[in-house]
Every structure is written in structure tokens, then in C-alpha cells.
Write a protein that holds these residues in place. Structure first.
Motif, PDB file in Angstrom:
ATOM      1  N   THR A 107      64.136   8.045  73.554  1.00  0.00           N
ATOM      2  CA  THR A 107      63.873   7.691  74.958  1.00  0.00           C
ATOM      3  C   THR A 107      64.191   8.846  75.882  1.00  0.00           C
ATOM      4  N   ILE A 108      64.614   9.957  75.341  1.00  0.00           N
ATOM      5  CA  ILE A 108      65.059  11.104  76.134  1.00  0.00           C
ATOM      6  C   ILE A 108      64.234  12.335  75.788  1.00  0.00           C
ATOM      7  N   CYS A 109      64.146  13.256  76.736  1.00  0.00           N
ATOM      8  CA  CYS A 109      63.410  14.506  76.532  1.00  0.00           C
ATOM      9  C   CYS A 109      64.149  15.638  77.224  1.00  0.00           C
ATOM     10  N   CYS A 110      63.929  16.845  76.746  1.00  0.00           N
ATOM     11  CA  CYS A 110      64.482  18.006  77.429  1.00  0.00           C
ATOM     12  C   CYS A 110      63.562  19.194  77.216  1.00  0.00           C
ATOM     13  N   LEU A 111      63.679  20.167  78.116  1.00  0.00           N
ATOM     14  CA  LEU A 111      62.903  21.394  77.981  1.00  0.00           C
ATOM     15  C   LEU A 111      63.762  22.569  78.391  1.00  0.00           C
ATOM     16  N   LEU A 112      63.316  23.744  77.979  1.00  0.00           N
ATOM     17  CA  LEU A 112      64.020  24.991  78.260  1.00  0.00           C
ATOM     18  C   LEU A 112      63.024  25.958  78.881  1.00  0.00           C
ATOM     19  N   TRP A 163      64.807  14.591  81.161  1.00  0.00           N
ATOM     20  CA  TRP A 163      64.208  13.419  81.795  1.00  0.00           C
ATOM     21  C   TRP A 163      64.070  12.313  80.755  1.00  0.00           C
ATOM     22  N   GLY A 164      63.671  11.111  81.218  1.00  0.00           N
ATOM     23  CA  GLY A 164      63.552   9.956  80.340  1.00  0.00           C
ATOM     24  C   GLY A 164      64.567   8.894  80.697  1.00  0.00           C
ATOM     25  N   TYR A 165      65.083   8.202  79.669  1.00  0.00           N
ATOM     26  CA  TYR A 165      66.061   7.134  79.901  1.00  0.00           C
ATOM     27  C   TYR A 165      67.205   7.264  78.910  1.00  0.00           C
ATOM     28  N   GLY A 166      68.434   7.209  79.424  1.00  0.00           N
ATOM     29  CA  GLY A 166      69.622   7.303  78.585  1.00  0.00           C
ATOM     30  C   GLY A 166      70.667   8.165  79.257  1.00  0.00           C
ATOM     31  N   PRO A 205      77.306   9.765  84.708  1.00  0.00           N
ATOM     32  CA  PRO A 205      76.937   8.367  84.480  1.00  0.00           C
ATOM     33  C   PRO A 205      76.001   7.795  85.537  1.00  0.00           C
ATOM     34  N   ASP A 206      75.821   8.489  86.654  1.00  0.00           N
ATOM     35  CA  ASP A 206      74.956   7.972  87.716  1.00  0.00           C
ATOM     36  C   ASP A 206      73.474   8.252  87.450  1.00  0.00           C
ATOM     37  N   LEU A 207      73.170   9.208  86.574  1.00  0.00           N
ATOM     38  CA  LEU A 207      71.775   9.513  86.259  1.00  0.00           C
ATOM     39  C   LEU A 207      71.453   8.975  84.871  1.00  0.00           C
ATOM     40  N   MET A 208      70.727   7.859  84.830  1.00  0.00           N
ATOM     41  CA  MET A 208      70.376   7.227  83.554  1.00  0.00           C
ATOM     42  C   MET A 208      68.868   7.215  83.303  1.00  0.00           C
ATOM     43  N   GLY A 243      68.089  14.274  69.344  1.00  0.00           N
ATOM     44  CA  GLY A 243      68.114  13.213  68.358  1.00  0.00           C
ATOM     45  C   GLY A 243      67.498  11.977  68.990  1.00  0.00           C
ATOM     46  N   MET A 244      67.756  10.826  68.427  1.00  0.00           N
ATOM     47  CA  MET A 244      67.221   9.611  69.019  1.00  0.00           C
ATOM     48  C   MET A 244      67.820   9.368  70.403  1.00  0.00           C
ATOM     49  N   ASN A 245      69.139   9.632  70.548  1.00  0.00           N
ATOM     50  CA  ASN A 245      69.802   9.389  71.827  1.00  0.00           C
ATOM     51  C   ASN A 245      70.803  10.471  72.202  1.00  0.00           C
ATOM     52  N   HIS A 246      70.719  11.634  71.576  1.00  0.00           N
ATOM     53  CA  HIS A 246      71.658  12.694  71.935  1.00  0.00           C
ATOM     54  C   HIS A 246      70.958  14.054  71.976  1.00  0.00           C
ATOM     55  N   PHE A 247      71.565  14.975  72.727  1.00  0.00           N
ATOM     56  CA  PHE A 247      71.024  16.313  72.938  1.00  0.00           C
ATOM     57  C   PHE A 247      71.921  17.358  72.276  1.00  0.00           C
ATOM     58  N   ALA A 248      71.336  18.541  72.057  1.00  0.00           N
ATOM     59  CA  ALA A 248      72.107  19.699  71.596  1.00  0.00           C
ATOM     60  C   ALA A 248      71.452  20.954  72.153  1.00  0.00           C
TER      61      ALA A 248
END
Length: 459
Positions: free
Chosen positions: A341-346, A355-358, A364-367, A397-402
Motif C-alpha cells: 500500500t506504500i510507494c517511494c521514489l528517489l 506516498w500511498g497509505y501506511g 504518525p500524522d501522515l498516514m 516491503g509490503m508495509n516497510h521501507f529501506a
């Protein structure tokens, strides 16, 4: 100084030297008389020579009940490690690991070996996503051949290379239960679940994949251009060719294949839409959303949009044709990663946008967000003392970033399921947090509930 004083000093020096010699002799004698078993317990110090070449080491964190971390207990009495919230070293002997990827509860490693075995796997193998592994057990006095459904440590995967000595594994890619191996000269190999055509071969109704020996081989000659990169989603696969075209196959219920329909596709077909005539340099997918980056730094998306992943261009929850995303404020995109449910770019300045959801990484204010949100570079270690810090690699990952920086440091954030963030805690992380490793990190791969890290050895 008088002659008497000088003579006294020389005498004292000679006496001190004689004591040192006697002490050294006694130590040597003590060492020679020591029991060999006691000598083995003494610490051994290794020093790096000028000819030493660093090699890649593999670390893993997260859920290990499936064997995906490949970490076994070193003592017979200790219980099996079910999960780890900090990176554990995966002991691989003298294997030269060059690439890796995380599937849904399993891991595949590619090596630089010139031997027949070039790929190793660990974790869930119920759909033969790690190949066929036969075990022999005795039941009621009869021999019964069984298939290993779980591999708890790195195990060789036999792939029928034609000329294995001259063939190199370029990349491995893992989906929910299917695996691809990309080579430099022999095309691609696929194995595991093919119920939706995700392995690029004909769908056989009722086919059993447990204990399957089937390995699909797609030679280079079957492509209009050699395959450059492969990305596996949950049940679909993307192929990026060297000429910049994208092909796909597999499950298309959310439009993730990008072929203009929501059906299954067994034979890889070209993805068009807004990608027509565009040279793509990278593709990314891990669930039901697909992303692509072109050589001009624009980003395109298709597939599932239930969590605002494509909300910047449509209100539809499924998109079956690639659409260019209007992210004009992020600069030139160089890398991107699509999660569940999440995405990122560089971008080309080393800045990360999400962006996305999670848990997106800005507190914690930006979900949720339809448009990319910039994560401050100070959270990745940039400061007045380190002004040149920039991110060079992002993963989802499914719900985490690195993210990996040019200082070879690893930062993770998001849902910390089973400690997959590797921060020595099971708490969710709302901002990027540095993973403490004493070795420089080269690459990172994120699964559903585990993370694989490739680091460069120092000694």
C-alpha cells in the motif's frame, strides 16, 4: 654527568634488559608447555593483508519461523530462532553472493560461482518456489521419498544451465510463490507456482506445484531484445528489456500486468499505454501495483490503486494501462519501489519521496497521500558536518521501507512486523532509523515480514 653516575645508569639498564629476556623466555616456555586444548581457547587475531579482497556478507532480520532468514541455532540445546529484530549474519561459507531477493516467506541468493550450483534458497517451499528438494524418511519400515516444504538454511537450487562455467547469474526475483533467475547468456529460468501464468508458460488446470521439478526456460532468442531486469509481484511478472520495452505476464485482476485487461496472461506480452515509445530504465512491483521509470526521469504506474497509489491521476481502484504520474515537483526520478500500500521514489539529488497509505516516514500524522511527500535529508544523517549525504537506493516491503546512503548506511521505517526493520526493537518506526551494522551496506531487499541485507566485509 660524572663517570660514576653514567656507570650506575648503564648497570641498571643492563639489569632491566636481563629481566625482560628472562620474562620472555618464561612466557615462551609457559606457552610451549600449555595443553593444546587450552591453546585452542585463546583468542585468535586476524590481520588484513594488502592483497585481501572484501567479499559480500548477508544479514537477515524479521520472521524466521519459515526459514527465510536461514539462521540456525549454533547450540544443540537452544531453541530455533523464530524471529530477529536485529540483523543476523547468514553463514554461507565461501559463497560469493552477488544478488538476492525476498519472496513471501522465502529468500533466494545468487552467487558469482563458476560451478553448476549458482543459486541458493531458504524458507517456504510448498509451491516449489525454491526448486525440488527430495528428502528420505523411513515410515513403518518403508522408504518414502518426500519433498521438503521448508528449507531452514541456505540450500542449493539446481538449474539446468547449458554452459554453467560461462554463465553468470545477473539477478534473482521472487513473488508470492514463484521465482525467476536472470542470466547473462542463457536467458531466464522460472519455477514455482504458475496457476496464473506468472512463470511465463502455459497454464495447466489442476497442476500440482508441491514437489514439482518443472523449470521454465525462456532463452534470449525468444525476446526482441535481451532481458535487463525482472520484477515479480504477488502473482505477476514484469520483464524490462535492454531496448527499454516492458513485457508482463500472470494475474491481472487489478490491472497489474498493464496489458489493457484484467485477465490472466501466460505468455509475456508488451506493455504499452503511456509507455509506448518510451525507454524504460527500471520497473518495480511487489504486490499488485507496478511502477516504471523512463530515461527522462518520469514515473509511470498501473495496477491496484485502492490506497491512493495512483490517486494523482484517477479515482479508479484498478488501472489496467500504464499512466504517467504527474509528479512534477520531485525532480528527475532515478529509483522507485512499490510495496503493498506504500510507494517511494528517489530523485537525482538523492532525496526520498513517499506516498500511498501506511506509515510513510514523516511521523504518525501522515498516514496517506496521493502525491509524494519529501522526507527531510536530516533523517538520513545529513548535517553541517556531513552535508554530502545522499540516498542511493530505496526498497519497499509490503508495509516497510529501506534506504541505503552513499555512506553505506542503512535506514528503515514503517511497520515493524516480526522485527523486519532490524532496529533491535519490535515497535513500528514513524521516521527513518539507522540500522546498526559494523560493515558498509551495499544493497537491501524487503519481503513481507523479513529483510535481507548485503554488506561488504572489512576483514
Amino acid at each position: 654527568m660524572t663517570n660514576a653516575c653514567a656507570g650506575l645508569i648503564i648497570a641498571r639498564c643492563n639489569k632491566l634488559v636481563s629481566r625482560v629476556i628472562v620474562r620472555s623466555s618464561s612466557l615462551l616456555s609457559f606457552a610451549s608447555d600449555r595443553d593444546p586444548k587450552e591453546a585452542e581457547e585463546l583468542p585468535v587475531h586476524r590481520y588484513v593483508s594488502k592483497k585481501h579482497k572484501p567479499v559480500n556478507m548477508v544479514y537477515a532480520c524479521g520472521l524466521n519461523s519459515t526459514g527465510a532468514l536461514g539462521v540456525l541455532s549454533r547450540t544443540k540445546t537452544a531453541k530455533h530462532l523464530t524471529s530477529s529484530s536485529y540483523p543476523h549474519r547468514v553463514h554461507l561459507g565461501d559463497l560469493r553472493i552477488s544478488t538476492a531477493d525476498c519472496g513471501y516467506g522465502y529468500t533466494v541468493l545468487g552467487t558469482k560461482s563458476k560451478d553448476m550450483i549458482k543459486v541458493y534458497g531458504m524458507g517456504i517451499n510448498t509451491e516449489s518456489q525454491l526448486g525440488y528438494h527430495k528428502s528420505r524418511r523411513v515410515t513403518d519400515g518403508d522408504d518414502e521419498n518426500l519433498h521438503y516444504d521448508f528449507l531452514m538454511e541456505p540450500s542449493p537450487i539446481g538449474i539446468p544451465f547449458e554452459k554453467y562455467k560461462n554463465t553468470k547469474v545477473v539477478q534473482v526475483a521472487c513473488g508470492r510463490a514463484h521465482t525467476f533467475v536472470l542470466t547473462d547468456k542463457e536467458g531466464v529460468f522460472a519455477f514455482g507456482n504458475n496457476s496464473h501464468g506468472q512463470c511465463g508458460r502455459r497454464i495447466i488446470e489442476g497442476e500440482l506445484f508441491q514437489g514439482s521439478r518443472k523449470i521454465q526456460h525462456i532463452s534470449q532468442s525468444r525476446w526482441p531484445s535481451p532481458v535487463k531486469q525482472i520484477a515479480c509481484g504477488m502473482d505477476h511478472t514484469l520483464f524490462l528489456l535492454e531496448d527499454g520495452r516492458v513485457y508482463s505476464c500472470g494475474w491481472g485482476a487489478d490491472g497489474q500486468t498493464g496489458l489493457g485487461h484484467y485477465n490472466k496472461t501466460a505468455v509475456p506480452q508488451e506493455v504499452k499505454g503511456d509507455l509506448a515509445g518510451v525507454k524504460v530504465v527500471k520497473v518495480s512491483t511487489s504486490a499488485d501495483l507496478s511502477l516504471a521509470i523512463c530515461d527522462r526521469g518520469h514515473i509511470y504506474g498501473w495496477g491496484n490503486s485502492e490506497y491512493y497509489q495512483l490517486g494523482s491521476v484517477t479515482d479508479a481502484t484498478q488501472v489496467h494501462t500504464p499512466m504517467r504520474l504527474p509528479f512534477n515537483t520531485v525532480g528527475k526520478v532515478t529509483d522507485a519501489a512499490a510495496g503493498g500500500t506504500i510507494c517511494c521514489l528517489l530523485n537525482d539529488k538523492g532525496q526520498v519521496w513517499v506516498w500511498g497509505y501506511g506509515i510513510l516516514g514523516k511521523g504518525p500524522d501522515l498516514m496517506d497521500s496521493k502525491y509524494p511527500e519529501h522526507i527531510p535529508m536530516t533523517l538520513f544523517g545529513q548535517s553541517h558536518f556531513n552535508p554530502d549525504v545522499r540516498v542511493t537506493k530505496v526498497a519497499c516491503g509490503m508495509n516497510h521501507f529501506a534506504a541505503v546512503t552513499n555512506k553505506y548506511e542503512l535506514f528503515t521505517w514503517g511497520k515493524n512486523k516480526y522485527g523486519c526493520l532490524g532496529i533491535a526493537s519490535n515497535r513500528d518506526q514513524y521516521f527513518p532509523w539507522k540500522v546498526l551494522l559494523a560493515v558498509p551496506v551495499r544493497d537491501v531487499f524487503c519481503g513481507v515480514d523479513h529483510t535481507i541485507i548485503i554488506a561488504r566485509s572489512i576483514v
